[in-house]
Design a protein around this motif. Structure first.
Motif, PDB file in Angstrom:
ATOM      1  N   PHE B  11       0.720  -1.189   0.000  1.00  0.00           N
ATOM      2  CA  PHE B  11       0.101   0.107   0.107  1.00  0.00           C
ATOM      3  C   PHE B  11       0.740   1.115  -0.016  1.00  0.00           C
ATOM      4  CE2 PHE B  11      -4.205  -0.955  -0.171  1.00  0.00           C
ATOM      5  CZ  PHE B  11      -4.679  -2.069   0.463  1.00  0.00           C
ATOM      6  N   PHE B  12       1.933   1.113   0.795  1.00  0.00           N
ATOM      7  CA  PHE B  12       2.827   2.328   0.881  1.00  0.00           C
ATOM      8  C   PHE B  12       3.419   2.668  -0.588  1.00  0.00           C
ATOM      9  CE2 PHE B  12       2.646   4.276   4.909  1.00  0.00           C
ATOM     10  CZ  PHE B  12       2.824   3.472   5.827  1.00  0.00           C
ATOM     11  N   GLN B  13       3.790   1.597  -1.368  1.00  0.00           N
ATOM     12  CA  GLN B  13       4.143   1.578  -2.407  1.00  0.00           C
ATOM     13  C   GLN B  13       3.302   2.415  -3.496  1.00  0.00           C
ATOM     14  OE1 GLN B  13       5.771  -2.221  -3.896  1.00  0.00           O
ATOM     15  NE2 GLN B  13       5.999  -1.485  -5.921  1.00  0.00           N
ATOM     16  N   LYS B  14       2.193   1.803  -3.334  1.00  0.00           N
ATOM     17  CA  LYS B  14       1.272   2.323  -4.269  1.00  0.00           C
ATOM     18  C   LYS B  14       1.010   3.710  -4.017  1.00  0.00           C
ATOM     19  CE  LYS B  14      -0.905  -1.789  -6.002  1.00  0.00           C
ATOM     20  NZ  LYS B  14      -2.394  -2.521  -5.989  1.00  0.00           N
ATOM     21  N   ALA B  15       0.796   3.809  -2.915  1.00  0.00           N
ATOM     22  CA  ALA B  15       0.401   5.357  -2.424  1.00  0.00           C
ATOM     23  C   ALA B  15       1.749   6.438  -2.952  1.00  0.00           C
ATOM     24  CB  ALA B  15       0.472   5.616  -0.994  1.00  0.00           C
ATOM     25  N   ASP B  16       2.980   6.074  -2.579  1.00  0.00           N
ATOM     26  CA  ASP B  16       4.176   6.647  -2.938  1.00  0.00           C
ATOM     27  C   ASP B  16       4.283   6.938  -4.347  1.00  0.00           C
ATOM     28  OD1 ASP B  16       7.838   6.135  -3.269  1.00  0.00           O
ATOM     29  OD2 ASP B  16       6.534   8.036  -2.446  1.00  0.00           O
ATOM     30  N   ARG B 138      14.236  -0.183  -7.187  1.00  0.00           N
ATOM     31  CA  ARG B 138      14.880  -1.408  -6.520  1.00  0.00           C
ATOM     32  C   ARG B 138      13.675  -2.286  -6.243  1.00  0.00           C
ATOM     33  NH1 ARG B 138      19.045   1.317  -2.425  1.00  0.00           N
ATOM     34  NH2 ARG B 138      20.448   2.117  -4.118  1.00  0.00           N
ATOM     35  N   TRP B 139      13.886  -3.702  -6.016  1.00  0.00           N
ATOM     36  CA  TRP B 139      12.947  -4.598  -5.707  1.00  0.00           C
ATOM     37  C   TRP B 139      12.413  -4.326  -4.243  1.00  0.00           C
ATOM     38  CZ3 TRP B 139      12.159  -7.846  -1.605  1.00  0.00           C
ATOM     39  CH2 TRP B 139      11.231  -8.826  -1.743  1.00  0.00           C
ATOM     40  N   PRO B 140      11.403  -4.069  -3.897  1.00  0.00           N
ATOM     41  CA  PRO B 140      10.329  -5.178  -4.794  1.00  0.00           C
ATOM     42  C   PRO B 140       9.343  -3.975  -5.429  1.00  0.00           C
ATOM     43  CG  PRO B 140       9.468  -4.690  -2.500  1.00  0.00           C
ATOM     44  CD  PRO B 140      10.885  -4.175  -2.568  1.00  0.00           C
ATOM     45  N   PHE B 141       9.893  -2.775  -5.620  1.00  0.00           N
ATOM     46  CA  PHE B 141       9.096  -1.811  -6.144  1.00  0.00           C
ATOM     47  C   PHE B 141       9.364  -1.793  -7.833  1.00  0.00           C
ATOM     48  CE2 PHE B 141       8.387   0.636  -2.421  1.00  0.00           C
ATOM     49  CZ  PHE B 141       9.156   0.555  -1.751  1.00  0.00           C
ATOM     50  N   ASN B 142       8.377  -1.705  -8.445  1.00  0.00           N
ATOM     51  CA  ASN B 142       8.491  -1.782  -9.767  1.00  0.00           C
ATOM     52  C   ASN B 142       8.813  -0.586 -10.561  1.00  0.00           C
ATOM     53  OD1 ASN B 142       7.150  -4.526  -9.792  1.00  0.00           O
ATOM     54  ND2 ASN B 142       5.154  -3.214  -9.518  1.00  0.00           N
ATOM     55  N   ASP B 143       9.238  -0.678 -11.811  1.00  0.00           N
ATOM     56  CA  ASP B 143       9.708   0.662 -12.343  1.00  0.00           C
ATOM     57  C   ASP B 143       8.585   1.485 -12.507  1.00  0.00           C
ATOM     58  OD1 ASP B 143      11.393  -1.423 -15.027  1.00  0.00           O
ATOM     59  OD2 ASP B 143      12.062  -0.683 -12.824  1.00  0.00           O
TER      60      ASP B 143
END
Lengths: 625, 255
Positions: B11-16, B138-143
């Protein structure tokens, strides 16, 4: 220009790219005016491609473009100019667009990561897109026999005078370099100031009058390195349409395409003084261009043109067709492609030129223009300036001495039509031959009035038409009432049958006289279908009717409109049948000769029926019982 | 527990990403074009504008030098003149059937949905052509996709009853569309920002390399309907994301 920063190699590369930009721009613009859609393929592996856009190189266009940049690249003083113009078949042209590539002094910061490749390609892509947006593109798609689109490439100052007023400027793009900013722009004529239409008149081949080789002057034009060339000649168009590939043959430069004659209407910007505010247009009659001269400039004085035409072919102004052509040539002489407008105008009603010319510009203003001198409204008075041979007009009561006779219409000497006694029509204008014959006799008085509905027209003098008209008018003068000669006056020596026919009281007493009369009427009657009317005690003849009623309408010959001219059948027959009481069928069988006998028989039959009436009544009562 | 942390991280990743996306969209060069066309003209009008933009944002195929990867050669881009059927207008497109089919499919979908939302013979929608570049994460974040140029075409579609009205509109709309193309070309030529030419390894981050004949910048097309403005002004979405994250925190801590 900060040339010290860059190396000579970079300068060389810049010059190479700029020249390439000029060449490719010319190709793109001219190809976009060929009149058809352009398609090129993407090349995946293109070696040594200086730009990332596929552009076909037509040899003729390449040649013209290279000739223009032979002396160097554009700089702040001169630009590379591509002029697109429209040219009709009589070599009249109209500038539509002016595309230019220039180099300004302003040096923008060139991006380090960019080579010349990217901005040049970008400029060409922008040029490609915008070349399809201007009104000239739509015109080029419709070019054909009526007009063609021409192009002209040169290096020098940008000349926008040919665009008239109200043109728009389009910024294609720019590319910053160390040696200045390359700018590409366009100025084009808007659709409001441009309208080209053609009339669907069947083409005529050939010119009835002689046009000299110096019909169009070959004066120098400013900033011209090459004459305007058609983007796509007729010949090459035909060849290209038949070919699958898009190859444009190098066209022959000398010959101009074979145009047909037709009428083209132009309306240019309101700056053209000859155009009225109500939008009346000037009509041209387009002919085959003379001598294959590709130049479009027309600057010869109208007067000199008229002189050449009149001296060589003096009979040209007789026919109505040539009359119309003459004033179109007259206007062609005033067409200035540099200004895209007429230098002079003509007052059509006063000068007598029929047609569509509606300029009302005064001649007084035109005379100030010495470059294009033009006679005043009254041709009879003022001599013509800048003329090589004086024109001489025959006035009434004046003998022709020598020189060229110029016929034209002088409206000041005509008057309105008068229905009352028409005097002898005296021609206002005479030809040389007629004047020689009548040299000793003074010319008759000027025309005062003309018969109703008839005015002596322009360019009619001396021909058969005028003679016929004159004879007809003279004949019409004789009798004021139509068909009067068909009506015979009532005389006292008419046949005695008229007197007896009215006083007869019984059929039997006049039987013989009626028989003779009928027989005589039959013989006299020319129409076999005409009926004999039984009026009272006598049958009267048609002639007798006419004599008794001389003011009645006499049907001589009925010629119905849009029908066969055959009075024996159809409408004429029907009219004659209905004109009189139709003949009874019982009389038709006998041919009408035994009418009296038939009537006597009827009377006898009635008497017999009356005798047997009692018996018939008994018979009926027996049936009813 | 680990599962919940993982979900929280997502969720943090998507929000960011969403926040970054909003910021980058606001920083991206955004151009808005408004057109008023008849129903049958929507597809061709949008195609004309999109192809004009794509022509300027497409290069030939790059061929890198085998030994020196900094050097490359570029192929050439072919062009096709396209005459519109319902408009008195001709536009130029890249001579690539695959590219044309890619954008045509999206535009046709947009047109079909726009027709369904007609109200009183009028409907509005916005179709967006967005150029972006990818940034490696960087992993696990997508490009992440960072837009650098956004073209919003606000389409107002109207339905005309008679053929004579359509013929009149055919002429006028063509000339207006020409003016729009002039504006588009002028805007494209400003060179405000264009991604740098990448190395061979980073080529897929900047360009669409799936096409065999041409190489456009990475782009995507999306649309929305109604008179809600243009897509980059989505400040409400950021607040909704923030409130969602707060809820997640509360729910996690309560566990």
């Amino acid at each position: 220009m900060s040339s010290d920063i860059s190396s000579p190699e970079e300068r060389k590369e810049f010059v190479k790219y700029l020249k390439l930009l000029c060449l490719k721009s010319t190709q793109l613009i001219v190809q976009g005016r060929l009149g058809k859609t352009i398609s090129t393929e993407s090349i995946v592996s293109q070696k040594n491609a200086m730009i990332n856009l596929t552009v076909k190189d037509y040899p003729e266009i390449e040649k013209e473009a290279r000739a223009a940049i032979r002396d160097g690249i554009p700089n702040k003083e001169r630009s590379y100019v591509i002029e697109i113009s429209l040219r009709t078949s009589d070599a009249d042209s109209l500038v539509l667009e002016v595309w230019s590539i220039g180099l300004t002094n302003k040096c923008e910061n060139k991006r380090d990561h960019e080579t010349m490749h990217y901005p040049m390609s970008h400029l060409l892509k922008s040029l490609l897109c915008l070349s399809r947006v201007t009104p000239a593109y739509k015109l080029s798609r419709k070019q054909g026999n009526e007009y063609v689109i021409c192009y002209r490439v040169y290096m020098g100052e940008i000349n926008l005078s040919g665009l008239g007023e109200g043109f728009k400027v389009l910024r294609v793009g720019s590319a910053g370099t160390h040696w200045g900013t390359i700018t590409m722009s366009a100025a084009y004529r808007t659709t409001e100031n441009l309208h080209v239409s053609t009339k669907g008149i069947s083409p005529k081949v050939g010119i009835p009058f002689v046009v000299k080789t110096d019909h169009f002057s070959s004066g120098p034009r400013p900033h011209v390195s090459s004459p305007a060339r058609p983007c796509h000649t007729l010949q090459s168009r035909l060849r290209t349409f038949s070919d699958a590939s898009d190859g444009m043959q190098p066209s022959t430069e000398s010959s101009s395409p074979p145009y047909n004659v037709f009428n083209t209407a132009f309306s240019v910007s309101p700056a053209g003084n000859f155009i009225e505010k109500d939008g009346n247009k000037v009509m041209f009659t387009v002919g085959t261009p003379p001598g294959g001269n590709p130049r479009c400039s027309v600057s010869s004085p109208a007067l000199a043109r008229m002189q050449r035409l009149n001296i060589t072919e003096k009979n040209n102004f007789h026919s109505s067709n040539n009359g119309e052509r003459s004033h179109t040539d007259f206007y062609k002489a005033h067409w200035s492609p540099d200004k895209s407008q007429f230098n002079t105008g003509a007052s059509a009603p006063n000068s007598g030129f029929t047609g569509h010319l509606n300029s009302r510009r005064d001649f007084a203003d035109l005379k100030k223009d010495r470059r294009v001198s033009f006679p005043s409204t009254n041709f009879l008075k003022e001599p013509l300036s800048n003329n090589r041979k004086p024109l001489k007009v025959v006035k009434p009561n004046e003998q022709v001495i020598s020189g060229t006779t110029f016929w034209h219409w002088d409206a000041t000497s005509t008057s309105t039509v008068s229905p009352k006694p028409v005097p002898h029509i005296s021609p206002q204008f005479v030809s040389n031959s007629e004047v020689e014959k009548k040299s000793n006799s003074p010319v008759s008085s000027p025309l005062v009035c003309t018969p109703p509905g008839l005015m002596t027209g322009a360019f009619v003098l001396g021909c058969k038409t005028a003679q016929r008209a004159k004879e007809t008018l003279e004949a019409a003068e004789i009798s004021s009432l139509p068909f009067r000669d068909l009506l015979k006056p009532i005389h006292g020596n008419e046949s005695p049958d008229d007197e007896s026919s009215q006083s007869s009281t019984s059929l039997e007493s006049d039987e013989k006289s009626n028989k003779d009369r009928f027989a005589e009427g039959r013989r006299k009657s020319s129409d076999s279908s005409s009926s004999l009317s039984l009026t009272g005690s006598t049958g009267t003849l048609n002639n007798e009717n006419l004599q008794k009623h001389p003011d009645d309408f006499v049907l001589v010959d009925l010629k119905p409109a849009f029908a066969r001219d055959d009075s024996i059948k159809d409408l004429g027959t029907f009219y004659r049948e209905c004109e009189n009481v139709p003949e009874l069928i019982m009389f038709e069988n006998h041919g009408g000769s035994e009418t009296d006998e038939t009537l006597h028989d009827l009377t006898k039959q009635l008497e017999d029926y009356e005798k047997d009436m009692h018996d018939f009544d008994q018979f009926v009562s027996e049936l009813c019982a | 527990m680990f599962k919940k942390k993982y979900l929280l991280l997502k969720f943090f990743q998507k929000a960011d990403q969403h926040k970054t996306l909003q910021q980058t969209r606001m920083n991206a060069n955004s151009y808005n074009v408004e057109i008023l066309v008849e129903r049958s003209q929507v597809e061709e009008a949008v195609l004309g504008i999109f192809h004009t933009i794509l022509l300027h944002r497409t290069t030939g195929k790059f061929h890198y030098h085998t030994e020196k990867e900094r050097f490359y050669s570029v192929g050439t881009v072919g062009t096709d003149d396209v005459d519109c059927e319902f408009l008195n207008f001709t536009y130029v497109r890249v001579a690539s059937k695959v590219l044309d089919s890619m954008i045509r499919k999206q535009i046709v979908d947009f047109c079909e949905q726009l027709q369904q939302k007609t109200n009183n013979n009028l409907s509005m929608g916005t179709i967006t052509l967005e150029f972006y570049q990818k940034r490696r994460s960087r992993w696990p974040f997508n490009d992440e996709c960072v837009p650098w140029e956004i073209w919003n075409i606000q389409v107002t579609e109207r339905v005309l009853a008679t053929e004579s009205e359509r013929n009149i509109v055919k002429e006028t709309t063509g000339s207006k569309l020409g003016d729009k193309v002039i504006s588009v070309v002028e805007a494209v030529g400003r060179h405000d920002f264009v991604p740098k030419m990448p190395a061979q390894a980073d080529l897929p981050l900047v360009f669409e390399t799936s096409l065999l004949d041409v190489q456009p910048y990475l782009f995507k097309i999306y649309f929305n309907f109604g008179n809600i403005g243009f897509s980059h002004t989505g400040s409400n979405k950021a607040s909704s994301v923030g409130s969602t994250v707060r809820k997640i925190f509360r729910n996690t801590l309560t566990l």
